[in-house]
Design a protein around this motif. Structure first.
Motif, PDB file in Angstrom:
ATOM      1  N   GLY D  28       0.790  -1.219   0.000  1.00 57.87           N
ATOM      2  CA  GLY D  28       0.000   0.000   0.000  1.00 57.87           C
ATOM      3  C   GLY D  28       0.824   1.271   0.000  1.00 57.87           C
ATOM      4  O   GLY D  28       0.282   2.371   0.131  1.00 57.87           O
ATOM      5  N   VAL D  29       2.117   1.151  -0.126  1.00 57.35           N
ATOM      6  CA  VAL D  29       2.981   2.337  -0.187  1.00 57.35           C
ATOM      7  C   VAL D  29       2.773   3.057  -1.514  1.00 57.35           C
ATOM      8  O   VAL D  29       2.765   4.283  -1.578  1.00 57.35           O
ATOM      9  CB  VAL D  29       4.461   1.939  -0.012  1.00 57.35           C
ATOM     10  N   LEU D  30       2.609   2.277  -2.560  1.00 58.81           N
ATOM     11  CA  LEU D  30       2.257   2.841  -3.871  1.00 58.81           C
ATOM     12  C   LEU D  30       0.834   2.382  -4.210  1.00 58.81           C
ATOM     13  O   LEU D  30       0.480   1.223  -3.993  1.00 58.81           O
ATOM     14  CB  LEU D  30       3.240   2.361  -4.947  1.00 58.81           C
ATOM     15  N   ARG D  31       0.032   3.341  -4.754  1.00 59.88           N
ATOM     16  CA  ARG D  31      -1.340   2.979  -5.077  1.00 59.88           C
ATOM     17  C   ARG D  31      -1.625   3.275  -6.550  1.00 59.88           C
ATOM     18  O   ARG D  31      -0.896   4.036  -7.187  1.00 59.88           O
ATOM     19  CB  ARG D  31      -2.309   3.802  -4.217  1.00 59.88           C
ATOM     20  N   ALA D  32      -2.695   2.684  -7.048  1.00 58.91           N
ATOM     21  CA  ALA D  32      -3.073   2.879  -8.450  1.00 58.91           C
ATOM     22  C   ALA D  32      -3.109   4.368  -8.790  1.00 58.91           C
ATOM     23  O   ALA D  32      -3.725   5.164  -8.068  1.00 58.91           O
ATOM     24  CB  ALA D  32      -4.438   2.252  -8.717  1.00 58.91           C
ATOM     25  N   GLY D  33      -2.435   4.711  -9.882  1.00 61.39           N
ATOM     26  CA  GLY D  33      -2.422   6.103 -10.313  1.00 61.39           C
ATOM     27  C   GLY D  33      -1.169   6.854  -9.882  1.00 61.39           C
ATOM     28  O   GLY D  33      -0.830   7.878 -10.486  1.00 61.39           O
ATOM     29  N   ASP D  34      -0.484   6.352  -8.859  1.00 63.37           N
ATOM     30  CA  ASP D  34       0.762   7.006  -8.428  1.00 63.37           C
ATOM     31  C   ASP D  34       1.761   7.000  -9.569  1.00 63.37           C
ATOM     32  O   ASP D  34       1.847   6.051 -10.342  1.00 63.37           O
ATOM     33  CB  ASP D  34       1.355   6.291  -7.214  1.00 63.37           C
ATOM     34  N   LYS D  35       2.543   8.095  -9.645  1.00 61.21           N
ATOM     35  CA  LYS D  35       3.512   8.211 -10.723  1.00 61.21           C
ATOM     36  C   LYS D  35       4.899   7.810 -10.225  1.00 61.21           C
ATOM     37  O   LYS D  35       5.320   8.192  -9.131  1.00 61.21           O
ATOM     38  CB  LYS D  35       3.554   9.662 -11.208  1.00 61.21           C
ATOM     39  N   LEU D  36       5.585   7.022 -11.027  1.00 60.06           N
ATOM     40  CA  LEU D  36       6.964   6.656 -10.682  1.00 60.06           C
ATOM     41  C   LEU D  36       7.897   7.770 -11.149  1.00 60.06           C
ATOM     42  O   LEU D  36       7.566   8.520 -12.073  1.00 60.06           O
ATOM     43  CB  LEU D  36       7.355   5.345 -11.381  1.00 60.06           C
ATOM     44  N   PRO D  37       9.066   7.891 -10.530  1.00 58.45           N
ATOM     45  CA  PRO D  37      10.050   8.866 -11.013  1.00 58.45           C
ATOM     46  C   PRO D  37      10.469   8.520 -12.432  1.00 58.45           C
ATOM     47  O   PRO D  37      10.241   7.410 -12.909  1.00 58.45           O
ATOM     48  CB  PRO D  37      11.225   8.689 -10.042  1.00 58.45           C
ATOM     49  N   SER D  38      11.081   9.481 -13.090  1.00 55.92           N
ATOM     50  CA  SER D  38      11.533   9.228 -14.462  1.00 55.92           C
ATOM     51  C   SER D  38      12.688   8.231 -14.470  1.00 55.92           C
ATOM     52  O   SER D  38      13.350   8.013 -13.457  1.00 55.92           O
ATOM     53  CB  SER D  38      12.011  10.535 -15.091  1.00 55.92           C
ATOM     54  N   VAL D  39      12.883   7.651 -15.640  1.00 60.56           N
ATOM     55  CA  VAL D  39      13.967   6.677 -15.786  1.00 60.56           C
ATOM     56  C   VAL D  39      15.283   7.282 -15.345  1.00 60.56           C
ATOM     57  O   VAL D  39      16.044   6.673 -14.591  1.00 60.56           O
ATOM     58  CB  VAL D  39      14.081   6.215 -17.254  1.00 60.56           C
ATOM     59  N   ARG D  40      15.533   8.505 -15.779  1.00 63.40           N
ATOM     60  CA  ARG D  40      16.845   9.083 -15.454  1.00 63.40           C
ATOM     61  C   ARG D  40      16.979   9.387 -13.963  1.00 63.40           C
ATOM     62  O   ARG D  40      18.056   9.255 -13.402  1.00 63.40           O
ATOM     63  CB  ARG D  40      17.099  10.318 -16.308  1.00 63.40           C
ATOM     64  N   ASP D  41      15.847   9.755 -13.316  1.00 70.17           N
ATOM     65  CA  ASP D  41      15.916  10.004 -11.876  1.00 70.17           C
ATOM     66  C   ASP D  41      16.192   8.717 -11.101  1.00 70.17           C
ATOM     67  O   ASP D  41      17.001   8.694 -10.174  1.00 70.17           O
ATOM     68  CB  ASP D  41      14.595  10.628 -11.383  1.00 70.17           C
ATOM     69  N   ILE D  42      15.477   7.670 -11.499  1.00 71.30           N
ATOM     70  CA  ILE D  42      15.702   6.386 -10.828  1.00 71.30           C
ATOM     71  C   ILE D  42      17.152   5.958 -11.014  1.00 71.30           C
ATOM     72  O   ILE D  42      17.823   5.538 -10.074  1.00 71.30           O
ATOM     73  CB  ILE D  42      14.760   5.296 -11.394  1.00 71.30           C
TER      74      ILE D  42
END
Lengths: 137, 137, 137, 137
Positions: D28-42
């Motif tokens: 439940g830390v990440l939920r539907a619709g949450d945005k992941l960081p960009s590839v370069r940020d990760i």
DNA sequence: GTGGTCTAGACCACA
DNA sequence: GTGGTCTAGACCACG
């Protein structure tokens, strides 16, 4: 003399026999001149292949631990070595380095190694004159 | 790092590599996190088949000496044994008995063995915390 | 014993062999001391290369599931883990977290997971002494 | 969100990322619709190769954990699966058998396994309707 | 580029 | 007969 063969051991059967004879000699259980049981008796006792016993005896003869006399049997030889002092010393040091390296990777300290070696040495019956010069050449 | 391989030695080539890496780690030549040369480079240097190198690296990973990471390379692992104290102690003692027995048959005295072990220990870089300092030798 | 190999599966062939042997042992189909077919026979049966079989047997020996004896064959080893309780527990918990997480993403409920685990446990022949019987689930 | 990459882990880096995202969703830390960081940020955060991040995101998209939208980024997808009930059940059971078998070989009892699974389940935030029928098809 | 897996075929050591 | 080691060369997965 009876041999205890561990069928689940990692080392070969013939090597187990070789080592057990060497241990018996080193601990004074077997002495120069003592006669080993016949190949067929050893094989029957240990429930192993006679050829395996022969292989072990050949190895022991090569290392001058026993002498094999045609028709008479195998006897513990008086201690001797046909290796030069230098060669023998190299073998000893190689064994030491190997043991110490493995002990390090098992996480043991120098004191642990010395202690274990001390315990092992206590079980050996060394000849009365404790000099490394008694072996031949 | 270079490997010295003797193709005529009695012990397998892959084992020679294993031991040389273990020795380098024990002596502090290689440290946790250090990267080994690639499989192909080691194979080329030592003039052996890459698969033989792979076999050595598999053995080193099994012993927790290195970690292999696909696409990245092989690295020296931090020292950590997941083995039971009992199992480790049994291995150490078996090595000690074996070494002492062989030394006896080579004609060496207890003092010779202790001396050789001492020399070997002097070359090892043990971790800073000297764990169990028992009275020994 | 026969092995069913799927050359198109995502997991390596040698791993399929490893798992099938482990499953057979866990289910009591193979017991300590039982002899596996020879490398050549397994290879012929499964229509794969003998070296692939060897790789599987090496992995099984590393995990103490079998012992390999030159000239004699491969045998199921008595169950004995030399690993620390801590290390074993860490492995178990990691597997549990992994399984539960994947089950969640497959859309299963907690009850589904417990049920599936229960079914799997029913097929295992655990040793007679039920060690730590903790309150669970 | 930050990823913790263990450079000495046995599993590939991209898999570590995949699993950490799946775990975050399951807990439940990440939920539907949450945005992941960009590839370069990760990639910058974790100090890894951007290509590795891309590979992880591809795997997550394949498993329907995220959706990738051109120019917008990656978002956690609502839970779904395009697998049939039968296929999903087979996957679950295979995981269960695998875990239970490995646990057996580590020397754990059935109770140990149930307990570990129970602990893992407690960390998951299952949807309110605990039925295995909520996933599609 | 890295390691991971698999095949094919050789020769040796052990029981 | 068994397993143990080594070579040669292929193709795939990961970073």
């Amino acid at each position: 003399m009876l041999f205890r063969i561990d069928p689940l051991a990692s080392n070969p059967v013939f090597e187990q026999i070789v080592f057990q004879v060497k241990t018996a000699v080193a601990r004074g259980v077997l002495r120069a001149g003592d006669k080993l049981p016949s190949v067929r008796d050893i094989a029957k006792d240990a429930a192993i292949n006679p050829n395996t016993v022969v292989r072990a005896l050949e190895a022991l003869e090569r290392d001058r631990v026993i002498v094999r006399r045609q028709g008479a049997g195998c006897f513990i030889a008086p201690q001797s070595s046909d290796l030069t002092v230098k060669a023998r010393r190299a073998q000893l040091d190689a064994m030491a380095v190997r043991m110490v390296t493995e002990a390090f990777h098992l996480g043991f300290s120098a004191a642990d190694v010395r202690s274990s070696i001390g315990d092992a040495l206590d079980q050996i019956r060394f000849p009365s004159s404790p000099s490394s010069k008694r072996a031949s050449s």
